[in-house]
Scaffold this active site. Sequence first.
Site, PDB file in Angstrom:
ATOM      1  N   CYS A  94      50.918 -30.908   4.133  1.00  0.00           N
ATOM      2  CA  CYS A  94      51.116 -29.616   4.779  1.00  0.00           C
ATOM      3  C   CYS A  94      52.056 -29.782   5.964  1.00  0.00           C
ATOM      4  O   CYS A  94      51.919 -30.737   6.733  1.00  0.00           O
ATOM      5  CB  CYS A  94      49.763 -29.082   5.244  1.00  0.00           C
ATOM      6  SG  CYS A  94      49.836 -27.469   6.044  1.00  0.00           S
ATOM      7  N   HIS A 136      46.957 -23.057  -1.746  1.00  0.00           N
ATOM      8  CA  HIS A 136      47.138 -23.724  -0.452  1.00  0.00           C
ATOM      9  C   HIS A 136      47.665 -22.731   0.583  1.00  0.00           C
ATOM     10  O   HIS A 136      47.142 -22.648   1.705  1.00  0.00           O
ATOM     11  CB  HIS A 136      48.107 -24.900  -0.633  1.00  0.00           C
ATOM     12  CG  HIS A 136      48.417 -25.646   0.627  1.00  0.00           C
ATOM     13  ND1 HIS A 136      47.958 -26.922   0.860  1.00  0.00           N
ATOM     14  CD2 HIS A 136      49.159 -25.305   1.726  1.00  0.00           C
ATOM     15  CE1 HIS A 136      48.395 -27.327   2.055  1.00  0.00           C
ATOM     16  NE2 HIS A 136      49.133 -26.370   2.586  1.00  0.00           N
ATOM     17  N   GLU A 137      48.701 -21.971   0.212  1.00  0.00           N
ATOM     18  CA  GLU A 137      49.306 -21.030   1.164  1.00  0.00           C
ATOM     19  C   GLU A 137      48.391 -19.846   1.446  1.00  0.00           C
ATOM     20  O   GLU A 137      48.302 -19.382   2.588  1.00  0.00           O
ATOM     21  CB  GLU A 137      50.674 -20.562   0.662  1.00  0.00           C
ATOM     22  CG  GLU A 137      51.701 -21.673   0.490  1.00  0.00           C
ATOM     23  CD  GLU A 137      51.892 -22.564   1.711  1.00  0.00           C
ATOM     24  OE1 GLU A 137      51.740 -22.097   2.855  1.00  0.00           O
ATOM     25  OE2 GLU A 137      52.190 -23.760   1.526  1.00  0.00           O
ATOM     26  N   HIS A 140      45.928 -20.626   4.018  1.00  0.00           N
ATOM     27  CA  HIS A 140      46.456 -20.475   5.387  1.00  0.00           C
ATOM     28  C   HIS A 140      46.221 -19.059   5.905  1.00  0.00           C
ATOM     29  O   HIS A 140      45.891 -18.864   7.079  1.00  0.00           O
ATOM     30  CB  HIS A 140      47.955 -20.769   5.436  1.00  0.00           C
ATOM     31  CG  HIS A 140      48.299 -22.212   5.565  1.00  0.00           C
ATOM     32  ND1 HIS A 140      47.935 -22.973   6.652  1.00  0.00           N
ATOM     33  CD2 HIS A 140      49.000 -23.039   4.744  1.00  0.00           C
ATOM     34  CE1 HIS A 140      48.389 -24.211   6.492  1.00  0.00           C
ATOM     35  NE2 HIS A 140      49.036 -24.280   5.341  1.00  0.00           N
TER      36      HIS A 140
END
Length: 170
Positions: A94, A136-137, A140
């Site tokens: 990341c 993953h994004e 966030h």
Amino acid sequence: MLPIITYPHPLLKKRSEPVTLFDEELRQFLDEMYITMLAKNGVGLAAVQVGNPIRALIVNIPDEEGNQERENLLEIINPEFLSKEGEIQFNEGCLSVPEFYEDVTRFDRVRLTYQDRYGERHEIEAEGYLAVALQHEIDHLNGILFIDKLSLIKRKKFEKELKKRQRASL
């Protein structure tokens, strides 16, 4: 180029707000995110990683030659998962957690709905690397980092490495 905030910055743990205004300012911001992501050799970037806690992200998976052509860029705004299936282990890193990589278990196939830079609604199905990058994004946007998904042992390993790096930079 936009500055990338890194762990343990408190903004990274905050849930991002929905985008309601699809204007030229948003489009310019997405363009700046793309330039930043490429300059940092990333495959994805969430708006919160550059200090703007809105529900926007970009993903651009490299092709076989390692190129990230603009036409393959996904700009995902206000995403919502419709389905998640299967399981895959993927070695993740990341831009906000530099120089640390670890295997993370994710869903292998996802389907989601989102808006583009003009506010138009779309649906996408993804599997493998793209599915992992999207999860993953989107994490966030929900204040979750990939290190939050690690086992206790792996998380302690990360914390130890982080302290070691912090001491070395003093």
